[in-house]
Design a protein around this motif. Structure first.
Motif, PDB file in Angstrom:
ATOM      1  N   VAL A 858      -1.788  17.734   7.057  1.00  0.00           N
ATOM      2  CA  VAL A 858      -0.520  17.664   8.038  1.00  0.00           C
ATOM      3  C   VAL A 858      -0.131  16.441   7.860  1.00  0.00           C
ATOM      4  O   VAL A 858      -1.577  15.817   8.111  1.00  0.00           O
ATOM      5  CB  VAL A 858      -0.239  18.967   9.038  1.00  0.00           C
ATOM      6  CG1 VAL A 858       0.216  20.450   8.427  1.00  0.00           C
ATOM      7  CG2 VAL A 858      -1.280  18.709   9.923  1.00  0.00           C
ATOM      8  N   LEU A 859       0.971  15.657   8.195  1.00  0.00           N
ATOM      9  CA  LEU A 859       1.778  14.970   8.728  1.00  0.00           C
ATOM     10  C   LEU A 859       2.252  14.475   9.606  1.00  0.00           C
ATOM     11  O   LEU A 859       3.699  15.060  10.383  1.00  0.00           O
ATOM     12  CB  LEU A 859       1.427  13.021   7.310  1.00  0.00           C
ATOM     13  CG  LEU A 859       1.788  12.599   7.976  1.00  0.00           C
ATOM     14  CD1 LEU A 859       1.014  11.119   8.720  1.00  0.00           C
ATOM     15  CD2 LEU A 859       2.696  11.487   6.929  1.00  0.00           C
ATOM     16  N   MET A 860       2.335  14.022  11.067  1.00  0.00           N
ATOM     17  CA  MET A 860       2.939  13.743  12.019  1.00  0.00           C
ATOM     18  C   MET A 860       2.542  12.843  12.577  1.00  0.00           C
ATOM     19  O   MET A 860       1.594  11.638  12.778  1.00  0.00           O
ATOM     20  CB  MET A 860       2.192  14.717  13.205  1.00  0.00           C
ATOM     21  CG  MET A 860       1.127  15.001  13.568  1.00  0.00           C
ATOM     22  SD  MET A 860       0.820  16.246  14.473  1.00  0.00           S
ATOM     23  CE  MET A 860       1.869  16.457  15.656  1.00  0.00           C
ATOM     24  N   SER A 861       4.335  12.353  12.902  1.00  0.00           N
ATOM     25  CA  SER A 861       4.265  10.923  14.008  1.00  0.00           C
ATOM     26  C   SER A 861       3.854  10.884  15.933  1.00  0.00           C
ATOM     27  O   SER A 861       4.512  12.020  16.136  1.00  0.00           O
ATOM     28  CB  SER A 861       5.229  10.273  13.485  1.00  0.00           C
ATOM     29  OG  SER A 861       6.916  10.708  14.076  1.00  0.00           O
ATOM     30  N   VAL A 862       3.774  10.527  16.733  1.00  0.00           N
ATOM     31  CA  VAL A 862       3.536  10.651  17.878  1.00  0.00           C
ATOM     32  C   VAL A 862       4.145   9.161  18.331  1.00  0.00           C
ATOM     33  O   VAL A 862       4.080   8.171  17.563  1.00  0.00           O
ATOM     34  CB  VAL A 862       2.315  11.382  18.088  1.00  0.00           C
ATOM     35  CG1 VAL A 862       2.182  12.992  17.740  1.00  0.00           C
ATOM     36  CG2 VAL A 862       1.213  10.201  17.904  1.00  0.00           C
ATOM     37  N   SER A 863       4.003   9.163  19.354  1.00  0.00           N
ATOM     38  CA  SER A 863       4.280   7.713  20.081  1.00  0.00           C
ATOM     39  C   SER A 863       3.440   6.856  20.163  1.00  0.00           C
ATOM     40  O   SER A 863       1.891   7.527  20.540  1.00  0.00           O
ATOM     41  CB  SER A 863       5.097   8.151  21.475  1.00  0.00           C
ATOM     42  OG  SER A 863       4.324   6.831  22.510  1.00  0.00           O
ATOM     43  N   GLY A 864       3.559   5.508  19.789  1.00  0.00           N
ATOM     44  CA  GLY A 864       2.323   4.907  20.165  1.00  0.00           C
ATOM     45  C   GLY A 864       1.845   4.590  21.116  1.00  0.00           C
ATOM     46  O   GLY A 864       0.959   3.618  21.239  1.00  0.00           O
ATOM     47  N   SER A 865       2.200   4.716  22.266  1.00  0.00           N
ATOM     48  CA  SER A 865       1.889   5.305  23.543  1.00  0.00           C
ATOM     49  C   SER A 865       0.086   5.573  23.441  1.00  0.00           C
ATOM     50  O   SER A 865      -0.270   5.270  24.393  1.00  0.00           O
ATOM     51  CB  SER A 865       2.299   4.986  24.987  1.00  0.00           C
ATOM     52  OG  SER A 865       2.514   6.432  24.636  1.00  0.00           O
ATOM     53  N   LEU A 866       0.017   6.322  22.542  1.00  0.00           N
ATOM     54  CA  LEU A 866      -0.864   7.313  22.509  1.00  0.00           C
ATOM     55  C   LEU A 866      -2.089   6.551  21.584  1.00  0.00           C
ATOM     56  O   LEU A 866      -2.739   6.617  20.527  1.00  0.00           O
ATOM     57  CB  LEU A 866      -0.899   8.746  21.663  1.00  0.00           C
ATOM     58  CG  LEU A 866       0.031   9.717  21.999  1.00  0.00           C
ATOM     59  CD1 LEU A 866      -0.365  10.619  21.376  1.00  0.00           C
ATOM     60  CD2 LEU A 866      -0.805  10.273  24.054  1.00  0.00           C
ATOM     61  N   GLY A 867      -3.026   5.442  22.360  1.00  0.00           N
ATOM     62  CA  GLY A 867      -3.645   4.776  21.931  1.00  0.00           C
ATOM     63  C   GLY A 867      -4.970   4.330  21.764  1.00  0.00           C
ATOM     64  O   GLY A 867      -5.818   3.682  21.788  1.00  0.00           O
ATOM     65  N   PHE A 868      -6.126   5.610  22.230  1.00  0.00           N
ATOM     66  CA  PHE A 868      -6.551   6.036  22.597  1.00  0.00           C
ATOM     67  C   PHE A 868      -7.276   6.951  21.840  1.00  0.00           C
ATOM     68  O   PHE A 868      -6.481   8.202  22.170  1.00  0.00           O
ATOM     69  CB  PHE A 868      -7.195   5.766  24.076  1.00  0.00           C
ATOM     70  CG  PHE A 868      -8.650   5.339  23.722  1.00  0.00           C
ATOM     71  CD1 PHE A 868      -9.368   4.396  24.098  1.00  0.00           C
ATOM     72  CD2 PHE A 868      -9.482   7.152  24.790  1.00  0.00           C
ATOM     73  CE1 PHE A 868     -11.149   3.862  24.326  1.00  0.00           C
ATOM     74  CE2 PHE A 868     -10.714   6.298  24.430  1.00  0.00           C
ATOM     75  CZ  PHE A 868     -11.450   5.507  24.580  1.00  0.00           C
ATOM     76  N   ALA A 869      -8.658   7.538  21.378  1.00  0.00           N
ATOM     77  CA  ALA A 869      -9.350   8.139  20.552  1.00  0.00           C
ATOM     78  C   ALA A 869     -10.230   8.793  21.430  1.00  0.00           C
ATOM     79  O   ALA A 869     -11.482   8.236  21.281  1.00  0.00           O
ATOM     80  CB  ALA A 869      -9.114   8.371  18.859  1.00  0.00           C
TER      81      ALA A 869
END
Length: 1004
Positions: A858-869
């Motif tokens: 699956v593919l989803m988009s989230v806020s670009g502010s979630l910049g750390f994994a």
């Protein structure tokens, strides 16, 4: 053919004056002449006036003067456009530009580089080049240092592409071809104490270009060292160090041939011998694993030359390639000389950096594709330890496009040039213990010229076997070599059950030879895949003695956009009328020599120590089996460490006692007892590492050589959470379920705990890798072509039902490409538990799918502010089904931007495999957590797959406001089909029913 010379070149010997312009190749073309003689740059001869080749040595007590620096330079569009007045000492070059030598003019604003793989970038009309033949005139003025003195001296050129004509102080010395080979001229009688004027005319194209079609940038210029060497009376004309080793007695035999005679001393061995005299003494042998060199000195009446002597013997016996009596396994790479700023001009620091990187990634062999390297590289191979296949400066691959018609290697008129190249390689490099095989060249078809080269090499140096891949009969070789044979064929060859040759005698001979893959595992872009399976074949079948990955480095040339962004250019970026695109970027390291994921994977696959778990009753491990895969070294140089982790957190670590196992030996070593109270806290894993116990010449103590992971007990399996909330209608056209807000019409999740997102929805496309695109000459379908033909890059989604139930929201969809009856029926089943959403997907295919899927997830988009994994699973680098060997299970963390792999041509990248859970967070720790059942892979990037697919360079990718998150149940493998075999069946993502689930929760 008309206009060709029938005469072999005359080579002067030391002590004889060279031929000059008055008695050499002056052959003007007279219009109207019925039989014009060829111009020197288009005749088949290797040149004129040069001294015979000799052994290279880095230094001696005879003076040397480097001529490196800023020269005066003029570029003309044609070879015959200018007269020779520039060679006069009094010529006024004030209006000329400056050029750094060594270097290449195409990278300094004069013309442009060009890349082709096999096609000649000029009309195929051997031996003639076109009239449009860029020609660079070089001038350099130099003084001799104080105390130089009178007498013989030589002018040395290490490498010039492709033909050079040389004058010193107005006197013509001669000309030469053979770009990657040394040439020297006697100049002592011409030198002055001051204001010596060296003039060199270099032609980009020449008859020699037909012999140098080597899959690389065409970069004309004086790209290797230029120097003047003082040759006092009685100095070394040539020398040949013979240093064999008897593995039965442990004794080495040294004999040094030299002209003129002198003496050889080796203090550590107590030897003081006359040249030509032999001595046999107990020695430590040289190997790539333990490269012991003895310091010696060769002394003649006029010169003292330091020697570095390695005792070793190379033989083909019992159907195997052996060094010092033992079969060796080549864990090798092909290496072009390349620098992203300077092209083929590679300095000693870069050479050492290459070799240190190789050694630190367990590489033990180099094939010098497809020409001899700078000799300093071989000095480093001797010092650091590397098996070398030294390849002649010869490739005529472009003639394959015309069925090998007019191929120079099967034309006796070219034989003098071919023999000259063979001599210049062998004589220059004959004293290097690292060189264990001579190679006749690359991709030249077959012909009498190769046979002549092989005959000369065997006579001159019977101590080294011969290699050449292009002749399947192996008539002129001592090893059977192939490129890109697939795994099944390698297995047959290993069993000596390959397809027979028509000639039974040749077939029997070849079947008795050792086998090498001189090129395999094409490292272009994302990949290569299938490495582990190759390595197991090499270890299973003694005849299969490894090979050389193609290749070491991406040949991307460093460029900048108008706004200063850096990217690396490839074929077509310089306006070439004929080019082969990014096929020049196919290395294990990026152009800036940063290791690619392919190199990290290769290091793991070829580890010289194997660490495996010994199963315990509960499915975990209470011991590890350690196997020494070195060819010569025991394990005494390594230390072993263990680490115990629960859910990626270290709970214990320490040292392990491992015996100094001899090669091919193994031992079972007990692990410590895991704390009982921790066994039920989560997934527990043992990691065992082998590191250098002391500093080595190529890495410091503590450098990791090998590692293995084994489970500590059965992995806990979490039961799916029971649903605690039921779907309900909200205000507007929405459905509320736990922390989720869904569109009542489409069933799409729009908000999680009040945070907006888009998706997740089924996705099967990936930006094709170079291996997905595949080479056009490969048999069978090209994956990316078939994917596009089916429309997998433009799938359409139709919602068939949105069904709120008592415990779940069920969304039924049909996902299909336009113009096709093929489809994937997908059911999304959403349930809520406390503050989390659980998504269970079932996917059922419709129709007969002819190709595997690129991915399923699956593919989803989230806020670009979630910049750390942060994640628990495979890492720290990327991994795919057949490239994930180096993915170590642990807890990893990095910025999202660091997840991207900057392949020179953008493509699918950055997937982390075997992931149990992943968190994407902001600087304050808030964000999104996803857990998978079963394990999944994830990737996150700031551009869409469509943008990634369309990009040609890294600078084409512009970060957007959103973050695109892939959660993949499975991916298709990578393979090596950009030039080698495709994805093995076990790594193909065949279309079949699938079921998988994810749990989403917000982090506050």
């Amino acid at each position: 053919m008309t206009g060709t010379s029938q005469h072999a070149p005359q080579q002067p010997t030391h002590g004889q004056p060279p031929r000059t312009a008055d008695d050499t190749h002056r052959a003007p073309h007279h219009p109207g002449s019925p039989h014009p003689r060829p111009r020197y740059y288009e005749d088949r001869s290797p040149g004129s006036g040069a001294l015979p080749p000799r052994a290279w040595y880095q230094r001696s007590d005879a003076a040397r003067l480097s001529l490196h620096g800023t020269w005066r330079f003029r570029l003309s569009p044609r070879a015959d456009a200018e007269d020779e007045a520039f060679a006069r000492p009094d010529f006024d070059d004030a209006q000329w530009r400056e050029l750094r030598v060594p270097g290449t003019w195409a990278l300094k604003g004069f013309g442009a580089p060009a890349y082709t793989n096999t096609a000649y970038p000029f009309p195929v009309d051997p031996p003639r080049p076109p009239d449009e033949n860029p020609t660079g005139d070089h001038r350099h003025v130099f003084d001799l240092p104080d105390g130089w003195g009178a007498g013989p001296a030589v002018l040395h050129f290490g490498g010039v592409e492709s033909c050079a004509r040389v004058w010193l102080n107005g006197r013509e010395l001669g000309h030469f071809k053979g770009s990657r080979l040394p040439h020297e001229f006697e100049v002592g009688h011409l030198l002055r104490p001051s204001r010596n004027v060296l003039a060199v005319r270099v032609h980009q194209w020449s008859s020699g270009s037909y012999l140098e079609d080597q899959d690389q940038w065409w970069l004309p210029g004086i790209f290797r060292n230029v120097s003047v060497h003082r040759r006092p009376e009685g100095s070394v004309v040539d020398h040949f160090v013979h240093a064999g080793f008897d593995h039965v007695t442990g004794r080495g035999t040294l004999r040094v041939e030299c002209e003129p005679g002198g003496r050889v001393t080796v203090p550590e061995l107590g030897l003081d011998l006359a040249t030509g005299q032999s001595a046999t003494v107990a020695v430590r042998p040289w190997t790539a694993e333990q490269p012991h060199l003895y310091d010696g000195e060769l002394v003649t009446a006029g010169e003292r030359v330091p020697l570095r002597i390695g005792f070793r013997t190379v033989r083909v016996e019992d159907g195997l390639l052996k060094v010092n009596g033992r079969r060796i396994l080549l864990r090798g790479v092909n290496r072009h000389e390349f620098h992203p700023l300077y092209g083929r001009t590679v300095g000693p620091e870069t050479m050492r950096r290459d070799l240190l990187l190789m050694k630190r990634h367990n590489i033990n062999a180099v094939r010098t594709s497809h020409y001899p390297p700078h000799p300093a590289f071989l000095d480093l191979c001797d010092e650091l330890g590397m098996w070398v296949v030294d390849e002649c400066d010869l490739e005529t691959h472009g003639f394959a496009q015309q069925g090998w018609r007019d191929n120079p290697v099967d034309d006796e008129r070219w034989e003098p040039a071919l023999l000259d190249r063979a001599r210049r390689m062998v004589e220059r490099d004959k004293n290097h213990p690292s060189v264990v095989l001579w190679s006749l060249g690359n991709e030249c078809g077959t012909g009498r010229g190769l046979t002549a080269m092989a005959s000369w090499m065997r006579e001159r140096d019977p101590s080294r076997p011969l290699h050449y891949e292009g002749d399947r009969s192996c008539a002129d070789t001592d090893v059977y070599s192939r490129m890109y044979a697939d795994h099944a064929e390698v297995a047959r060859i290993g069993q000596r059950a390959e397809e027979p040759l028509a000639d039974p005698d040749l077939d029997a001979r070849r079947r008795g030879l050792p086998f090498l893959l001189c090129e395999y595992a094409h490292a272009m872009g994302n990949g290569p895949g299938g490495l582990s399976e190759y390595q197991r074949l090499f270890e299973t079948y003694p005849r299969c003695q490894g090979g050389f990955v193609w290749e070491w480095i991406d040949h991307g040339l460093r460029q900048q956009t108008p706004d200063g962004a850096v990217f690396h250019a490839y074929g077509g970026d310089f306006g070439e009328e004929l080019h082969d695109g990014n096929f020049v970027c196919d290395g294990l390291v990026f152009p800036d020599r940063v290791p690619s994921p392919g190199l990290i994977s290769f290091k793991k696959v070829i580890e010289p120590v194997r660490i495996e778990g010994e199963s315990a009753a509960d499915g975990g491990a209470d011991a590890v089996r350690i196997t020494n895969l070195h060819d010569f070294a025991d394990l005494g140089h390594l230390a072993f460490l263990w680490r115990y982790e629960v859910e990626g957190e270290v709970r214990g670590h320490g040292w392990m006692e491992v015996p100094a196992l001899a090669p091919d030996e193994s031992a079972v070593v007990a692990l410590p007892e895991a704390p009982a109270e921790e066994r039920d806290e989560g997934e527990a894993i043992w990691t065992v590492r082998a590191v250098l116990d002391e500093d080595a010449a190529w890495a410091p103590a503590g450098h990791e050589v090998a590692w293995g992971q084994v489970p500590a007990g059965r992995r806990p399996v979490a039961a799916p959470p029971g649903a605690t909330a039921r779907p309900r209608r909200g205000e507007g056209n929405v459905i509320l379920l736990g922390p989720g807000t869904f569109d009542a019409t489409t069933g799409a999740l729009g908000y999680l705990d009040g945070v907006q997102l888009r998706g997740p929805r089924l996705d099967v496309w990936r930006a094709p890798t170079d291996n997905d695109e595949a080479a056009p000459w490969q048999p069978g379908p090209r994956p990316a072509t078939e994917w596009r033909r089916l429309g997998l890059h433009r799938m359409r989604h139709r919602v068939e039902a949105v069904e709120p139930g008592p415990q779940a929201l069920v969304v039924r969809t049909r996902v299909a490409p336009a113009g096709s009856p093929l489809a994937l029926r997908t059911v999304y089943r959403w349930s809520a538990h406390r503050d989390a959403l659980r998504l269970e997907l079932t996917v059922d295919p419709e129709g007969d799918w002819p190709v595997p899927l690129p991915r399923l997830g699956v593919l989803m988009s989230v806020s670009g502010s979630l910049g750390f994994a942060e994640w628990f699973g495979g890492g720290p680098g990327e991994g795919y089904p057949d490239t994930r060997q180096a993915a170590q299970i642990g807890r990893w963390a990095m910025p999202v931007d660091a997840l991207q792999t900057p392949y020179v041509r953008p493509q699918e990248n950055g997937a982390r495999p075997g992931v149990r859970w992943v968190r994407l967070t902001r600087t304050d720790g808030s964000g999104l957590r996803v857990e998978g059942d079963p394990d999944f892979s994830f990737s996150a990037r700031r551009w869409t797959d469509e943008e990634l697919t369309a990009a040609r360079h890294t600078t084409d990718l512009r970060p957007g406001e959103d973050l695109w998150l892939h959660l993949d149940h499975a991916q298709h493998g990578i393979g090596s089909q950009s030039c080698g075999p495709g994805v093995l069946p076990r790594h193909r993502l065949e279309v079949a029913p699938a079921r998988f689930s994810f749990v989403f929760s917000s982090l506050r």
